[in-house]
Write a protein that holds these residues in place. Structure first.
Motif, mmCIF file in Angstrom:
data_model
loop_
_atom_site.group_PDB
_atom_site.id
_atom_site.type_symbol
_atom_site.label_atom_id
_atom_site.label_comp_id
_atom_site.label_asym_id
_atom_site.label_seq_id
_atom_site.Cartn_x
_atom_site.Cartn_y
_atom_site.Cartn_z
ATOM 1 N N MET A 1 -56.394 -76.599 24.115
ATOM 2 C CA MET A 1 -55.732 -76.514 25.423
ATOM 3 C C MET A 1 -54.311 -77.049 25.320
ATOM 4 O O MET A 1 -53.360 -76.463 25.814
ATOM 5 C CB MET A 1 -56.495 -77.342 26.454
ATOM 6 C CG MET A 1 -57.780 -76.715 26.924
ATOM 7 S SD MET A 1 -58.409 -77.671 28.294
ATOM 8 C CE MET A 1 -59.942 -76.859 28.634
ATOM 9 N N LYS A 2 -54.217 -78.206 24.662
ATOM 10 C CA LYS A 2 -52.896 -78.811 24.538
ATOM 11 C C LYS A 2 -51.944 -77.862 23.822
ATOM 12 O O LYS A 2 -50.787 -77.687 24.225
ATOM 13 C CB LYS A 2 -52.987 -80.130 23.774
ATOM 14 C CG LYS A 2 -53.538 -81.251 24.618
ATOM 15 C CD LYS A 2 -53.538 -82.560 23.843
ATOM 16 C CE LYS A 2 -54.109 -83.666 24.709
ATOM 17 N NZ LYS A 2 -54.361 -84.886 23.941
ATOM 18 N N ALA A 3 -52.440 -77.218 22.761
ATOM 19 C CA ALA A 3 -51.583 -76.325 21.992
ATOM 20 C C ALA A 3 -51.074 -75.199 22.866
ATOM 21 O O ALA A 3 -49.877 -74.878 22.875
ATOM 22 C CB ALA A 3 -52.357 -75.761 20.809
ATOM 23 N N SER A 4 -51.973 -74.599 23.651
ATOM 24 C CA SER A 4 -51.510 -73.468 24.451
ATOM 25 C C SER A 4 -50.514 -73.921 25.499
ATOM 26 O O SER A 4 -49.541 -73.222 25.786
ATOM 27 C CB SER A 4 -52.683 -72.711 25.066
ATOM 28 O OG SER A 4 -53.718 -73.566 25.376
ATOM 29 N N LEU A 5 -50.753 -75.098 26.094
ATOM 30 C CA LEU A 5 -49.787 -75.605 27.068
ATOM 31 C C LEU A 5 -48.432 -75.820 26.407
ATOM 32 O O LEU A 5 -47.388 -75.488 26.966
ATOM 33 C CB LEU A 5 -50.278 -76.928 27.658
ATOM 34 C CG LEU A 5 -51.489 -76.852 28.568
ATOM 35 C CD1 LEU A 5 -51.841 -78.232 29.078
ATOM 36 C CD2 LEU A 5 -51.191 -75.938 29.744
ATOM 37 N N PHE A 6 -48.495 -76.344 25.194
ATOM 38 C CA PHE A 6 -47.258 -76.667 24.499
ATOM 39 C C PHE A 6 -46.420 -75.408 24.245
ATOM 40 O O PHE A 6 -45.210 -75.392 24.510
ATOM 41 C CB PHE A 6 -47.592 -77.364 23.179
ATOM 42 C CG PHE A 6 -46.366 -77.846 22.467
ATOM 43 C CD1 PHE A 6 -45.623 -78.902 22.974
ATOM 44 C CD2 PHE A 6 -45.929 -77.228 21.305
ATOM 45 C CE1 PHE A 6 -44.491 -79.343 22.321
ATOM 46 C CE2 PHE A 6 -44.794 -77.670 20.652
ATOM 47 C CZ PHE A 6 -44.067 -78.735 21.166
ATOM 48 N N ILE A 7 -47.070 -74.346 23.780
ATOM 49 C CA ILE A 7 -46.334 -73.099 23.528
ATOM 50 C C ILE A 7 -45.626 -72.645 24.797
ATOM 51 O O ILE A 7 -44.434 -72.301 24.787
ATOM 52 C CB ILE A 7 -47.287 -71.991 23.047
ATOM 53 C CG1 ILE A 7 -48.006 -72.425 21.775
ATOM 54 C CG2 ILE A 7 -46.538 -70.697 22.800
ATOM 55 C CD1 ILE A 7 -49.141 -71.501 21.396
ATOM 56 N N LEU A 8 -46.352 -72.681 25.903
ATOM 57 C CA LEU A 8 -45.757 -72.206 27.154
ATOM 58 C C LEU A 8 -44.614 -73.102 27.595
ATOM 59 O O LEU A 8 -43.618 -72.621 28.154
ATOM 60 C CB LEU A 8 -46.814 -72.126 28.243
ATOM 61 C CG LEU A 8 -47.771 -70.939 28.118
ATOM 62 C CD1 LEU A 8 -48.891 -71.060 29.123
ATOM 63 C CD2 LEU A 8 -47.026 -69.639 28.336
ATOM 64 N N SER A 9 -44.748 -74.398 27.354
ATOM 65 C CA SER A 9 -43.672 -75.297 27.805
ATOM 66 C C SER A 9 -42.404 -75.026 27.004
ATOM 67 O O SER A 9 -41.304 -75.080 27.546
ATOM 68 C CB SER A 9 -44.100 -76.748 27.682
ATOM 69 O OG SER A 9 -44.121 -77.117 26.316
ATOM 70 N N ILE A 10 -42.576 -74.723 25.707
ATOM 71 C CA ILE A 10 -41.394 -74.366 24.912
ATOM 72 C C ILE A 10 -40.730 -73.140 25.528
ATOM 73 O O ILE A 10 -39.510 -73.085 25.699
ATOM 74 C CB ILE A 10 -41.805 -74.041 23.458
ATOM 75 C CG1 ILE A 10 -42.428 -75.253 22.781
ATOM 76 C CG2 ILE A 10 -40.599 -73.544 22.650
ATOM 77 C CD1 ILE A 10 -41.496 -76.391 22.569
ATOM 78 N N GLY A 11 -41.554 -72.173 25.896
ATOM 79 C CA GLY A 11 -41.026 -70.963 26.530
ATOM 80 C C GLY A 11 -40.262 -71.301 27.794
ATOM 81 O O GLY A 11 -39.150 -70.819 28.021
ATOM 82 N N THR A 12 -40.852 -72.151 28.623
ATOM 83 C CA THR A 12 -40.204 -72.511 29.877
ATOM 84 C C THR A 12 -38.839 -73.153 29.637
ATOM 85 O O THR A 12 -37.889 -72.934 30.370
ATOM 86 C CB THR A 12 -41.097 -73.492 30.658
ATOM 87 O OG1 THR A 12 -42.389 -72.907 30.767
ATOM 88 C CG2 THR A 12 -40.539 -73.775 32.023
ATOM 89 N N LEU A 13 -38.778 -73.949 28.578
ATOM 90 C CA LEU A 13 -37.525 -74.639 28.310
ATOM 91 C C LEU A 13 -36.459 -73.721 27.732
ATOM 92 O O LEU A 13 -35.268 -73.964 27.906
ATOM 93 C CB LEU A 13 -37.776 -75.806 27.349
ATOM 94 C CG LEU A 13 -38.519 -76.987 27.974
ATOM 95 C CD1 LEU A 13 -38.963 -77.961 26.914
ATOM 96 C CD2 LEU A 13 -37.617 -77.679 28.984
#
Lengths: 508, 103, 585, 162
Positions: free
Chosen positions: C444-456
């Protein structure tokens, strides 16, 4: 085998075979019970054999038709003509009867009167094929009557059950009154034209008599009873929900459509006088679409719901034909004929699966003919995943969800509606499309229930589904998907049929 | 206005037809409904013969009439068989008693 | 080259569908296998979709169909490729997230096969250049959405939500159907580029019927007022589904449709005004509803509606690029928010924000991720939401009516308000109840992390995206700007600071209003009304009740009495006779 | 115009057939209707069909009806109509007036050029042989039907092998 002989044998084979199915079946039951104490009934095998045998002349006839177009044969002085409509209906009826015979192998086994069931089924198949090829107005009526006799008996097949008897009674009397109206119309035509030829097969002058308009109305009303047009539809939900499921499938999928074909053939003859037939059909179709949907919405028995949905699907079919009759656009009738094919597939599939479930619940409910309530579908997927999936396909296709077959034919009908460019017609088509959405409100909950996790108490003890049944469901399900994905592949069948209608009402 | 013979027959046809349909609407007993249907059939058969007479094809009309007589006798027989079974099951022939399938 | 292209395009759709089939067949396989097969297929299709970007300009694949159905033709242009990358990419991440979220659930094969089927259909929807097949894929996405919303179909709420979504989006589908049919009826083609070329042959009446038909379709699919009520109820779906279908992909289909056909319809009188009006009204109403809701997922759902309204509004004022740019940003940050919310819900087992509070200390990683998403949503500078929202507002300021601009501006304030409220109620402040969260799994953490990079970072692609659009969409007009140019434009534009001020106000108001209970009390009635969906739900209920009542009433016509049956038959005959006699026909 | 009396007779007999409350009386009035109809048919020149109508319509059907009435028991049907009497009357009269206005008066046909034969036997056995063949199908199907309807289905469970 020449095409002429193939054509004749296509019509005569069922007629000749059906007494033998009964007699041999009966004799075998008698002998086997007396000699060995166990019942042996070969009726289903003979019926299956006859149905398979029918495929051969059908293939030859189709080949002849695709090579050289329509062709005729004569019995006495009555001409039977295999044209586009005839080919299409013959293929549909043979396909559906074959499916039903296979399905009934397990469904009807050890029923009392099994041999009569198969005999009548085979008889009905022959009668449908005869009726759609007849070119004589009175002869058409005789075929029609003969085609109608068998369903009366089949609907009341479980005559130890009061509801089945009741449905049979209503079906018989309402239809009989309807056939009288038809006959009245036919005689009016005979009286004023002196001829009974259909489909322009003999050049006759149609006088501009008001009596012929009356005849047209009588045709719409009388054949409309059998074709379940609103407000003549009231027998259908009872009959289709009480008949054995295989019979329901063939009644919904073929017989009501065949009655519509008969109506169109009859109207064809007086089309120069009765020019508003298309308008009447469009008006009736609107009634069918909305009433069928609204009445299906609150049903609690699955078969009855499917029966009401047949009424609304008849509406779509009639709509397309009506568009072609009033505007001469080929897409309307082509869509309708396509819808006849797809409706037979999907309604046949749905009815038969519901029948299979009723049969499977027979063990646990203690009554193999108890109606399948909607709540009985709960959790079916956990026990019969394939069956649930196939029923979902059938129901979604009925609801007109792409890319399944049911949507493609609806689309073609809608296209025709828009091609007219007439605002009222466009309004009707939008109305029909909205009704398609409304129909989801009763199809979708069924699918939902099947995938629930809390099953009904009956499910655990339900019997298994026979292989022959599964085979039929698989074949029909695959067909629905394939027809949906490749809708254009049916043009060779639907286009000539639609041309017949176009030519009949618009002179080419 | 004088009525010709064909007109008279047509009046008979219409009368039989009207009586038959009226009966179908008002009669509740199944056996009597069969009788009503038969009245309707008489009207139609008469019309067939009339049509044959008018079009000078009486032979063909008779052949058609014969077919209709046979077909509708058969329907009547089936109706009677159903009525008998209904009587056995429900002890009644009244259409309102055999109206369980509704809505 | 063409061969590779056509394989790639076909497999972007075909691979998820193949995966779906495999999962149906492997329905009884063990759980882990199912998780990873689903992930594998979605990953492969993501790779295909991404490699489509390297093809320059529009290219097409055609499978022969026939007759009134047209050929199946797929055309990968800028719009299509961007949306298919979003669909497959976020689909892949959602499936990755699901491998942890759905652990131990029953009927997993149904879940994954529908999800993969949806991804394939979504890609097909955006790549198809035949209106008929656009419609086909459009409906398939609706079916999948319906089936996934009512995935927990022992729960009557889920079933009801699914039905509602299905029926409302199908109503919209009728709009698309009518639009396509009327175009076909006039032009006898369904091929979108051909239609665009022959626009001048279409009579204005037909064009406007088609335009408004498409608009209805978009309104229903993209959950705009008054057909938005299905989206909040769709939150009964498992959270990864909400993230994928009801935030990042399917709901964008409506915006996509409007953007795709903007060159055809912008001349239709009233079309653009109607879009602007719908966008503005939806934006503010749904923001108000988001500000009053207490269900965490419903807050996000209303905010999705509101953000979609921004995109719709951008189409209305004629800036397709801004609309699509915001679509990209929104897909990323909203998926992030939903998945983070999913992680919260999964670990504490409730969606009611009143029961949360102070969770930040117990799950700091999720908190940080959620806050990144929230900042993107609120439009704080240098997160992707800021850039795209600002582009929309700038376009609205210079090309749209002032009243609509003001509404959108106010909405940014409300957005900031409810975003702050949401973050505060869930993660900050004092815990309101005893909650013992389960640990969040690494997947879960990994998928959240990928998306947060995208958001940034996704805003950095803005320039490239505009160029890509410009050379692959011949019927639209774009003015591509590089990052530096955009930077300059944004920060020299005075209204940008106004927007920022409004956003700041929105945040401060929440923090202040918390202390002033009295103010809240005065608005009690309005808040109550907003909590109940501003009366739109009641409207839906009325419509369905009327239908059911009519159906029940009509059932009395089925008397079951033979005499009445024959009466109906004769009545039909007499009605037709009457029509003839009166000479009406 | 003495034929008028036959027509009036038909009307009365037909009306009595549907108005008599007792089932057996109904059947008898129907027989009379049939007989009068066949007389009219004879007058129209349909000699053979008239005979068949007399034997089948007035004979066989009546016998079958009496047989059926015997089974169900001869009863007096005193039930009130479900469809209000006046509504039914109104509907029928409307239909008849509408139909009649379009049908009467009829012209003597001018189809004398029609080449079709007027011989009954030839028509039945040669030209319309298909109809005749279908009658046989109908007969057999109905025999099957009556057998099927009259069959005792109570032994169904007994025979099941599974």
């Amino acid at each position: 085998m020449t095409a002429d002989f193939a054509f004749k044998s296509l019509l005569l084979l069922p007629v000749i075979a059906f007494p033998f199915i009964y007699l041999i079946g009966r004799a075998s039951v008698r002998l086997s019970t007396r000699n060995t104490g166990t019942q042996r009934n070969p009726a289903k095998w003979i019926a299956l054999f006859v149905m398979l045998l029918l495929v051969m002349p059908l293939v030859i006839v189709v080949k002849q038709f695709t090579a050289q177009g329509p062709f005729s044969t004569f019995i006495g002085s009555i001409e039977l003509k295999m044209d586009g409509v005839g080919i299409l209906m013959s293929i549909v009826v043979v396909l559906m009867s074959l499916a039903v015979v296979l399905f009934s192998d397990h469904y009807m086994s050890h029923e009392v009167g099994e041999e009569k069931y198969y005999a009548l089924l085979v008889c009905m198949t022959g009668m449908v094929m005869g009726m759609v090829t007849s070119t004589d107005l009175f002869n058409l009526w005789v075929w029609f009557e003969a085609m109608a006799i068998t369903p009366y008996i089949l609907v009341a097949f479980y005559h130890d059950r009061a509801p089945a008897l009741e449905a049979g009674v209503k079906y018989l009397f309402q239809s009989a009154a309807g056939t009288m109206l038809v006959l009245f119309g036919i005689i009016l035509v005979f009286m004023h034209t002196g001829s009974l030829c259909l489909g322009g097969s003999c050049a006759i002058e149609i006088p501009k008599e008001p009596a012929l308009v009356v005849a047209g109305l009588l045709f719409i009303t009388g054949f409309g009873v059998k074709a379940a047009l609103v407000p003549m539809h009231t027998w259908l939900p009872d009959a289709h929900s009480q008949a054995p499921s295989g019979v329901s499938a063939i009644l919904s999928g073929v017989v009501i459509e065949a009655a519509l074909i008969a109506m169109i053939r009859a109207l064809d003859m007086i089309s120069p006088v009765f020019t508003n037939a298309g308008t009447f059909l469009i008006i009736l179709s609107v009634g069918n679409i909305i009433l069928g949907n609204l009445l299906a919405l609150r049903q609690t028995q699955v078969k009855r719901m499917l029966a009401f949905s047949s009424i609304s699907h008849m509406g779509y079919i009639v709509l397309g034909i009506g568009i072609t009759m009033s505007y001469g656009l080929i897409n309307g009738a082509q869509g309708s004929f396509f819808h006849i094919v797809t409706h037979a597939l999907m309604k046949g599939l749905s009815f038969m699966i519901v029948g299979a479930l009723m049969h499977a619940y027979g063990n646990s409910k203690g009554d193999a003919h108890a109606p399948l309530e909607i709540s009985d579908l709960n959790g079916v997927a956990s026990r019969f995943p394939g069956l649930a999936f196939a029923l979902s396909i059938g129901l979604l296709s009925l609801a007109g969800i792409p890319p399944l077959a049911g949507f493609m034919s609806k689309w073609q009908i809608f296209v025709a509606g828009f091609e007219t460019g007439n605002p009222a017609m466009i309004g009707v088509v939008i109305f029909a499309a909205l009704n398609s959405v409304l129909s989801l409100a009763y199809y979708a909950p069924l699918i939902n229930r099947m995938y629930r996790q809390k099953p009904t108490p009956y499910l655990a003890k339900a019997g298994r589904i026979a292989f022959s049944m599964n085979m039929v469901f698989f074949a029909l399900g695959i067909l629905i998907i394939v027809v949906g994905v490749m809708p254009g592949t049916w043009n060779w069948l639907t286009n000539p049929a639609a041309q017949i209608i176009q030519k009949a009402f618009w002179g080419g | 206005m004088t009525l010709t013979f064909p007109d008279l027959v047509l009046i008979a046809v219409m009368a039989l037809f009207g009586i038959g349909l009226y009966a179908l609407l008002t009669i509740r007993n199944l056996i009597r409904i069969i009788v009503a249907l038969q009245v309707l059939v008489k009207g139609v058969i008469l019309l067939i013969i009339l049509a044959g007479y008018l079009t000078n094809q009486i032979g063909m009309a008779q052949s058609m009439a014969l077919t209709v007589i046979v077909a509708d006798t058969i329907v009547a027989v089936l109706g009677m068989a159903l009525a008998v079974q209904i009587m056995r099951k429900k002890k009644s022939l009244d259409t309102s008693d055999i109206a369980e399938l509704k809505r | 080259m063409d061969a590779i292209f056509s394989y790639l395009v076909s497999s972007t759709i075909g691979l998820p569908w193949l995966g779906s089939l495999v999962l149906v067949i492997l329905a009884r396989a063990n759980e882990k296998t199912q998780h990873w097969i689903a992930f594998l297929f979605s990953l492969l299709s993501t790779i295909c979709a991404i490699s489509l970007i390297s093809f320059n300009g529009p290219a097409a694949v055609i499978f022969p169909g026939g007759g009134v159905f047209g050929d199946i033709s797929l055309m990968a242009d800028g719009l299509g490729i961007m949306l298919s990358v979003i669909a497959t990419g976020i689909g892949c991440i959602s499936i990755l997230f699901s491998t942890a979220y759905m652990k131990g659930e029953k009927q997993l094969s149904r879940y994954y096969s529908l999800m993969l089927f949806f991804i394939g259909a979504m890609v097909g929807l955006v790549l198809s250049s035949n209106l008929f097949y656009t419609f086909v894929f459009w409906e398939i996405t609706a079916v999948c959405s319906y089936a996934l919303i009512s995935f927990y179909n022992d729960d009557p709420k889920a079933v009801r939500g699914g039905m509602k979504a299905f029926i409302i989006t199908q109503l919209g589908g009728v709009g698309l159907l009518v639009g396509s049919l009327i175009l076909y009826g006039t032009l006898h083609t369904l091929h979108i580029p051909t239609i665009m070329l022959k626009l001048t042959n279409i009579p204005p009446g037909v064009l406007s019927l088609a335009g408004f038909g498409f608009l209805i379709a978009a309104v229903a699919k993209s959950a705009q007022v008054p057909l938005h009520t299905w989206l909040p109820d769709a939150m009964e779906a498992p959270t990864p589904i909400s993230a994928l279908i009801h935030a990042a992909t399917m709901v964008n289909a409506g915006v996509y449709l409007l953007a795709r056909f903007y060159p055809a319809f912008y001349t239709v009188p009233g079309w653009k005004d109607a879009i602007i009006m719908i966008g503005a009204i939806t934006a503010i109403l749904s923001a108000i509803m988001a500000a009053t809701a207490y269900d965490l997922k419903r807050v996000l759902a209303y905010s999705t509606i509101s953000q979609l309204a921004y995109m719709v509004y951008a189409v209305g004022v004629g800036d397709i690029f801004a609309s699509q740019f915001h679509l990209l940003s929104h897909a990323l940050f909203k998926a992030l928010l939903f998945l983070a919310a999913g992680a919260v819900i999964h670990s504490i087992g409730t969606r009611d924000m009143r029961l949360m509070g102070g969770l930040g200390r117990k799950m700091p990683f999720v908190r940080s991720m959620f806050i990144i998403g929230a900042l993107g949503l609120a439009g704080i500078p240098f997160f992707n939401g800021f850039w795209s929202k600002d582009a929309i507002l700038a376009a609205g300021f210079s090309h749209g009516p002032m009243w609509a601009y003001l509404i959108m501006l106010i909405t940014t304030g409300i957005t900031a308000y409810y975003t702050t409220r949401c973050v505060w109620m869930v993660f900050l402040g004092e815990p309101r109840t005893e909650i013992h969260p389960h640990p969040v799994s690494p997947v879960m953490k990994a998928s959240l992390f990928i998306l947060s990079i995208g958001t940034l970072t996704s805003w950095g692609m803005g320039g490239r995206l505009a160029e890509f659009f410009e050379h692959s969409l011949p019927f639209h007009h774009f003015h591509p700007l590089s990052i530096a140019e955009r930077f300059a434009e944004v920060f020299t534009f005075p209204m940008t600071y106004g927007t920022l001020l409004v956003i700041a106000t929105g945040m401060v108001v929440y923090l202040y209003i918390k202390r002033v209970r009295g103010v809240v009390h005065d608005f009690r009635g309005i808040i109550q009304f907003a909590e109940n969906g501003l009366g739109f739900d009641a409207l839906n209920a009325v419509v369905s009740q009327v239908t059911i009542y009519t159906a029940e009433a009509l059932r009395y016509t089925q008397t079951g009495v033979l005499n009445w049956n024959i009466f109906g038959m004769l009545l039909g005959m007499i009605a037709m006779l009457g029509l003839i006699e009166m000479g009406g026909l | 115009m003495w034929q008028l009396f036959i027509v009036i007779g038909i009307c009365i007999a037909g009306f009595q057939a549907i108005e008599s409350k007792r089932l057996s009386h109904s059947a008898l009035w129907l027989a009379l209707t049939s007989a009068l109809t066949s007389w009219l048919m004879y007058l129209l020149g349909a000699v053979e069909a008239a005979v068949i109508e007399l034997s089948v319509g007035a004979g066989v059907v009546t016998i079958l009806l009496v047989f059926a009435i015997n089974i169900v028991g001869d009863q007096k049907d005193e039930s009130k109509p479900l469809v209000p009497k006046y509504l039914a009357m109104f509907i029928i009269l409307t239909a008849l007036v509408m139909l009649g206005s379009m049908l009467i008066p009829i012209q003597q046909a001018d189809f004398l050029t029609v080449t079709s034969t007027s011989v009954f036997a030839k028509s039945m056995w040669e030209e319309r042989i298909l109809d005749t063949m279908l009658q046989i199908v109908l007969l057999f199907a109905s025999v099957l039907g009556v057998l099927s309807l009259m069959e005792d289905r109570s032994n169904e469970k007994k025979d099941q092998s599974s």
